[in-house]
Motif scaffolding. Sequence first.
Motif, short mmCIF file in Angstrom:
data_model
loop_
_atom_site.label_atom_id
_atom_site.label_comp_id
_atom_site.label_asym_id
_atom_site.label_seq_id
_atom_site.Cartn_x
_atom_site.Cartn_y
_atom_site.Cartn_z
N MET A 167 94.01 72.83 4.07
CA MET A 167 94.83 72.69 5.26
C MET A 167 95.25 71.23 5.40
O MET A 167 94.44 70.33 5.19
N LEU A 193 95.83 68.29 7.57
CA LEU A 193 95.49 67.88 8.92
C LEU A 193 96.67 67.13 9.52
O LEU A 193 97.36 66.39 8.83
N PRO A 194 96.93 67.34 10.82
CA PRO A 194 98.06 66.64 11.44
C PRO A 194 97.80 65.14 11.53
O PRO A 194 96.66 64.69 11.42
N GLY A 240 97.04 61.78 13.06
CA GLY A 240 96.25 61.48 14.24
C GLY A 240 95.03 62.35 14.39
O GLY A 240 94.38 62.32 15.42
N ALA A 241 94.72 63.16 13.39
CA ALA A 241 93.50 63.95 13.46
C ALA A 241 92.29 63.03 13.41
O ALA A 241 92.32 62.01 12.72
N ARG A 242 91.28 63.39 14.17
CA ARG A 242 90.10 62.53 14.21
C ARG A 242 89.03 63.12 13.29
O ARG A 242 88.33 64.02 13.67
N MET A 285 80.27 60.81 17.13
CA MET A 285 80.71 62.10 17.66
C MET A 285 82.23 62.18 17.77
O MET A 285 82.76 62.98 18.51
N CYS A 338 84.59 60.59 19.17
CA CYS A 338 85.17 60.64 20.51
C CYS A 338 86.36 59.73 20.63
O CYS A 338 87.09 59.79 21.62
N ASP A 339 86.58 58.84 19.69
CA ASP A 339 87.78 58.00 19.71
C ASP A 339 87.70 56.86 20.72
O ASP A 339 88.68 56.15 20.92
N LEU A 340 86.56 56.69 21.38
CA LEU A 340 86.48 55.65 22.41
C LEU A 340 86.47 54.25 21.82
O LEU A 340 86.87 53.30 22.47
#
Lengths: 379, 205
Positions: B40, B42-43, B45-47, B109, B111-113
């Motif tokens: 697949m 991934l788009p 900006g996928a994390r 995790m 979370c992108d923070l």
Amino acid sequence: MIEVISKETGNKEMVINMGPQHPSTHGVLRLELVLDGEIITKVRPHIGYLHRCFEKYAEQMDDYAKVIPYTDRMDYVSAINQEHGYVIALERMLELEVPERVEYIRVIMAELQRIASHLLGIGAFGLDLGAFSPFLYLFTEREKILDIFEKVTGARLLYNYFAVAGLMRDVHPEFKTDTAEFVKTFRPKIKELNDLLSYNKIFIQRTANIGVLPEKVAFNYAASGPVLRGSGVKWDLRKNDPYSIYDRFEFDIPVGTGEVGTLGDCWDRYMVRVKEMEQSLRIIEQALDGMPDEGDVMAAIPKRIRAKEGEIYVRTESPRGELGYYIVSDKSASPFRVKARAPSFVHLSLLPAISRGSLIADMVAIVGSIDIVLGEVDR
Amino acid sequence: MLNAVKQSWLTFKSIFTGMGVTIRHFFGPSVTLRYPEERMELPKGARARLFVNIDDCIGCNLCARACPVNCIDIETVAATKDVDLGKTSTGNPKRFWLTRFDIDMAKCMYCDLCVHPCPTNCIYMVPEYEYSEYDRSNLVYHFSNLEPEMVAEVKEKAEQEAEQKKREREEMMRKKAEEKAKKELEEKKKADEEATKNEKENGGE
Ligand code: SF4
Ligand code: SF4
């Protein structure tokens, strides 16, 4: 296996464990069943196998915003709705204005998530009762929603997408067309689901008149969401205590009717979820129409969150029921106390009340129909 | 009797309607991928995995502080005066040697923070998801590109400089203290003298 003699009937009774590793307990739930032959005389749910100290963690964090990814992990099937409740609580606490565009995107995401959650709930419910194909077909649809989410947020299950008074990132330009396309393809699938599962005679036989929850019992146990509506009570926080911008949309509150059995049985609770998906589609359509094209979704996010001393309780309608956050602030950078009122936990306490006297095979149907997520029960 | 027939008819009907749906799906297009052969996409900006462009990092520690699970471990050493670490591609001056920049992807995790506060946008997620390991310690990614000898060297240099500075400061402090003591002594002397003078004058009257 332990055998006991019942004090009431004098019959030999058997105590057995269902779970914690049982395919139809939707996670790690252990049910202690006392059986008289095949009839259940007592149920005692044992919880805590998935306890991760969410509330204590929230106090440990040095920032209110750092708690948001943890709320995702409470009810991992409807993570967006969990975030929604928490950020609304913070916004009311800080008296922040939320930009229009943010509100619209939030509502669309929340309703998509509601559909995704119901698809999983319904699919797993059917699977527990032996209907395998609907589960796969519903998951195909759920994957489409997760694809939309992945394209927007970057994650498939635990999004951390909502921020206080904003969003972590803006939606991509094709978001509107993608979502509209999904709404269009999903409508016929609901009819297909009704053909395949809802009005299937075998399914009806397994769910009608099983686990009847009368209105009064539902009130006494503080049931909410589809479980309460399944008993014929028209109560939906999106209508009765509107939060976000839900008061702008037109939608109905589906309630149980006792169409194929008694009012408040497993089938009614199931059907409420099916009908709710249709209503969610309506809300999404209206929100897509009303969504402003321009606007910075990250502009209003505060750099540092400093709440005044005080407390707040905010309740929102998650796919499982009333999700409440009670937050106490002591002026420091981290919350003094965060308490989550988890609907799954409340509904789990209903189990002993509605499953007494039913067959052991029906226990699976009852657990499936209240649609609990153990991550939220144990937190 | 009539009811039984009706019920059986309804049962058959509902089962065959369901069968119809299944058959339609059976001949419909496939929705799955044969994973190792097909993948697949991934788009954007996928994390899926964190990446640090270490050349652009200024060692400000903001990402480590934003992380809720403390899985970023940064150790910086201040650059000595004789070296110029240059600038990042965004124009921020670099002032620290990054002797350690470890991210424990097993703890992360996603979370992108940590991505948002970075002033130079050098820590970000990449859409790459096939990185399982047999040993969990392999999931600790070391982004620092300094050799161990280099690390030891810069640390020693920085220590020396710090020592030097400390010594200089101490020297200065001592000098200051000495001067102060001298002054005080003089003042005291003066005061004493004046006192005796006053006494004499008073006594003379
Ligand atoms: S993505 Fe989240 S958990 Fe992972 S390193 Fe960044 S802040 Fe920490
Ligand atoms: S926030 Fe960016 S520049 Fe600062 S230490 Fe982290 S990666 Fe380096």
